[in-house]
Each structure stands twice: as structure tokens, then as C-alpha cells.
Design a protein around this motif. Structure first.
Motif, mmCIF file in Angstrom:
data_model
loop_
_atom_site.group_PDB
_atom_site.id
_atom_site.type_symbol
_atom_site.label_atom_id
_atom_site.label_comp_id
_atom_site.label_asym_id
_atom_site.label_seq_id
_atom_site.Cartn_x
_atom_site.Cartn_y
_atom_site.Cartn_z
ATOM 1 N N MET A 136 0.762 -1.282 -0.019
ATOM 2 C CA MET A 136 0.064 -0.037 0.079
ATOM 3 C C MET A 136 0.928 1.096 0.069
ATOM 4 N N ARG A 137 2.014 1.163 0.670
ATOM 5 C CA ARG A 137 3.084 2.609 0.721
ATOM 6 C C ARG A 137 3.187 2.502 -0.985
ATOM 7 N N ASN A 138 3.731 1.398 -1.402
ATOM 8 C CA ASN A 138 4.198 1.407 -2.807
ATOM 9 C C ASN A 138 3.077 2.206 -3.879
ATOM 10 N N GLU A 139 1.833 1.463 -3.587
ATOM 11 C CA GLU A 139 0.763 2.278 -4.402
ATOM 12 C C GLU A 139 0.484 3.578 -4.080
ATOM 13 N N HIS A 140 0.602 4.126 -3.034
ATOM 14 C CA HIS A 140 0.444 5.430 -2.853
ATOM 15 C C HIS A 140 1.504 6.233 -3.390
ATOM 16 N N HIS A 141 2.763 5.781 -3.372
ATOM 17 C CA HIS A 141 3.863 6.353 -3.916
ATOM 18 C C HIS A 141 3.506 6.432 -5.615
ATOM 19 N N LEU A 142 3.201 5.226 -6.074
ATOM 20 C CA LEU A 142 2.889 5.371 -7.479
ATOM 21 C C LEU A 142 1.755 6.409 -7.799
ATOM 22 N N LEU A 143 0.691 6.322 -7.190
ATOM 23 C CA LEU A 143 -0.437 7.377 -7.395
ATOM 24 C C LEU A 143 0.109 8.699 -7.212
ATOM 25 N N SER A 144 0.959 8.869 -6.262
ATOM 26 C CA SER A 144 1.445 10.332 -5.982
ATOM 27 C C SER A 144 1.819 11.120 -7.229
ATOM 28 N N LEU A 145 1.960 10.423 -8.344
ATOM 29 C CA LEU A 145 2.554 10.905 -9.548
ATOM 30 C C LEU A 145 1.381 11.646 -10.288
ATOM 31 N N LEU A 146 0.221 11.574 -9.814
ATOM 32 C CA LEU A 146 -1.140 12.275 -10.057
ATOM 33 C C LEU A 146 -1.384 13.466 -8.879
ATOM 34 N N THR A 147 -2.112 14.469 -9.350
ATOM 35 C CA THR A 147 -2.759 15.154 -8.270
ATOM 36 C C THR A 147 -3.653 14.491 -7.433
ATOM 37 N N PRO A 148 -4.499 14.672 -6.425
ATOM 38 C CA PRO A 148 -5.447 14.064 -5.844
ATOM 39 C C PRO A 148 -6.656 14.046 -6.659
ATOM 40 N N THR A 149 -7.081 15.262 -7.171
ATOM 41 C CA THR A 149 -8.113 15.698 -8.314
ATOM 42 C C THR A 149 -7.942 14.692 -9.497
ATOM 43 N N GLU A 150 -6.640 14.428 -10.085
ATOM 44 C CA GLU A 150 -6.624 13.649 -11.250
ATOM 45 C C GLU A 150 -6.871 12.142 -10.892
ATOM 46 N N ALA A 151 -6.196 11.963 -9.511
ATOM 47 C CA ALA A 151 -6.515 10.327 -9.145
ATOM 48 C C ALA A 151 -8.062 10.015 -8.755
ATOM 49 N N VAL A 152 -8.898 11.047 -8.365
ATOM 50 C CA VAL A 152 -10.106 10.699 -8.184
ATOM 51 C C VAL A 152 -10.726 10.507 -9.550
ATOM 52 N N ALA A 153 -10.511 11.583 -10.415
ATOM 53 C CA ALA A 153 -11.106 11.495 -11.867
ATOM 54 C C ALA A 153 -10.715 10.205 -12.508
ATOM 55 N N LEU A 154 -9.446 9.705 -12.408
ATOM 56 C CA LEU A 154 -8.899 8.614 -13.071
ATOM 57 C C LEU A 154 -9.757 7.553 -12.516
ATOM 58 N N GLU A 155 -10.092 7.390 -11.046
ATOM 59 C CA GLU A 155 -10.605 5.954 -10.620
ATOM 60 C C GLU A 155 -12.020 6.196 -10.978
ATOM 61 N N THR A 156 -12.646 7.302 -11.126
ATOM 62 C CA THR A 156 -14.104 7.373 -11.371
ATOM 63 C C THR A 156 -14.243 6.919 -13.152
#
Length: 174
Positions: A136-156
Motif C-alpha cells: 500500500m505504501r508503494n501504491e500510494h507512491h505510484l499514485l502520487s505522480l497524479l494530483t489528488p483531483t486527477e487520481a479521483v477523476a481517473l478512478e471514476t
């Protein structure tokens, strides 16, 4: 994002196809090609972490499925196959390797002498708890390459697309 374009393999491939086959709309390749490339890169990063724990991707999935089951951390092999989206044959091989490593045990259930139950051992639970924390630490790191807004939009977007792929509507429902 424009500064990344010279490094983008998909954009170069699309340019080649536009030159060679201007009669074909290659637009979807921009999304599909990038998702395919990203999936490969992400899988490589994830598997690198699993290997630090002496696990393959599939073995990690099995241990996670057992851990998610809650106490007493056990499931039938067929149930494990469903929870990890693999065939029962592939599941048997994974369980064999994990059992040999002392991370899981197999036993017959009291009410069905034909079936088997797979359970995490103490060392298996300790290993998957450590590995999952790092995962999970690794996944957080990988997702940190996106902004929080981008991450939410991508997940949707990905959730909507995956739902439609897994549960297509009949053509007449439009």
C-alpha cells in the motif's frame, strides 16, 4: 504534460500510423496503448515489491485473499480462485508453493471429506501483513505522480469503463 510528449512511445507509434494509414482513425490507440503500457509498468513495480518478500504476484494475491477473509483466515480453493480471478488449476499450483514455504496449510473440512480448506499459517499472516503494508505504501507512491483531483477523476473513469466492460448492456437497451 506536453513536455512528456517527446518521451511518449504511444504518440510516436500514432504518428507513424497516421503517416502510413491516414485512412484509419487511430484515436483509440492513444487511450488503449497508454493503458497497456502503464499496466506493464505498474505490474513491474508491484512485482518488484512482491519479490522482496519471496512471493510472485499470484502468491501475493492468494495470501491477500486469505487475509481478507478474516479470522480464521481460510477459504476453499474454489473460493480463492474466484477472489483472485484465476483458474482452479493455477490456484492449485500457487497453493502448493505456498504450502511448501510454510505460509498456508490445507485441511479437510469436518462436514465434507472430499473438499479442502486453505488457511494462513502464523508465519503466512505475519508475512502478508508486512508485505501488504509495503504494498500500500508503494501504491500510494505510484499514485502520487497524479494530483489528488486527477487520481479521483481517473478512478471514476476506470470504474465506469470496467463496469461497462464486465456488465455490458444488451444492444437494444441503448
Amino acid at each position: 504534460m506536453d513536455d512528456l510528449q517527446p518521451l511518449d512511445r504511444v504518440a510516436r507509434i500514432q504518428a507513424d500510423w497516421r503517416r502510413e494509414r491516414p485512412d484509419i482513425d487511430i484515436g483509440p490507440q492513444g487511450v488503449i496503448g497508454r493503458l497497456h503500457r502503464l499496466a506493464g509498468l505498474l505490474t513491474g513495480e508491484l512485482c518488484l515489491l512482491y519479490s522482496r518478500y519471496g512471493l510472485s504476484e499470484g502468491e501475493f494475491d492468494v495470501l491477500c485473499a486469505l487475509r481478507r477473509a478474516g479470522d480464521p483466515f481460510e477459504r476453499a480453493p474454489g473460493e480463492l480462485a474466484v477472489h483472485t480471478m484465476v483458474t482452479t488449476g493455477a490456484m492449485t499450483k500457487r497453493i502448493d508453493r505456498l504450502e511448501k514455504a510454510g505460509l498456508v496449510t490445507r485441511r479437510r473440512p469436518q462436514d465434507d471429506q472430499r473438499g479442502r480448506i486453505v488457511a494462513l499459517t502464523g508465519p503466512g499472516r505475519e508475512l502478508i501483513d508486512r508485505a501488504f503494508t509495503d504494498h500500500m505504501r508503494n501504491e500510494h507512491h505510484l499514485l502520487s505522480l497524479l494530483t489528488p483531483t486527477e487520481a479521483v477523476a481517473l478512478e471514476t473513469l476506470l470504474t465506469n469503463w470496467l463496469t461497462r466492460m464486465e456488465h455490458p448492456r444488451p444492444a437494444n437497451e441503448g
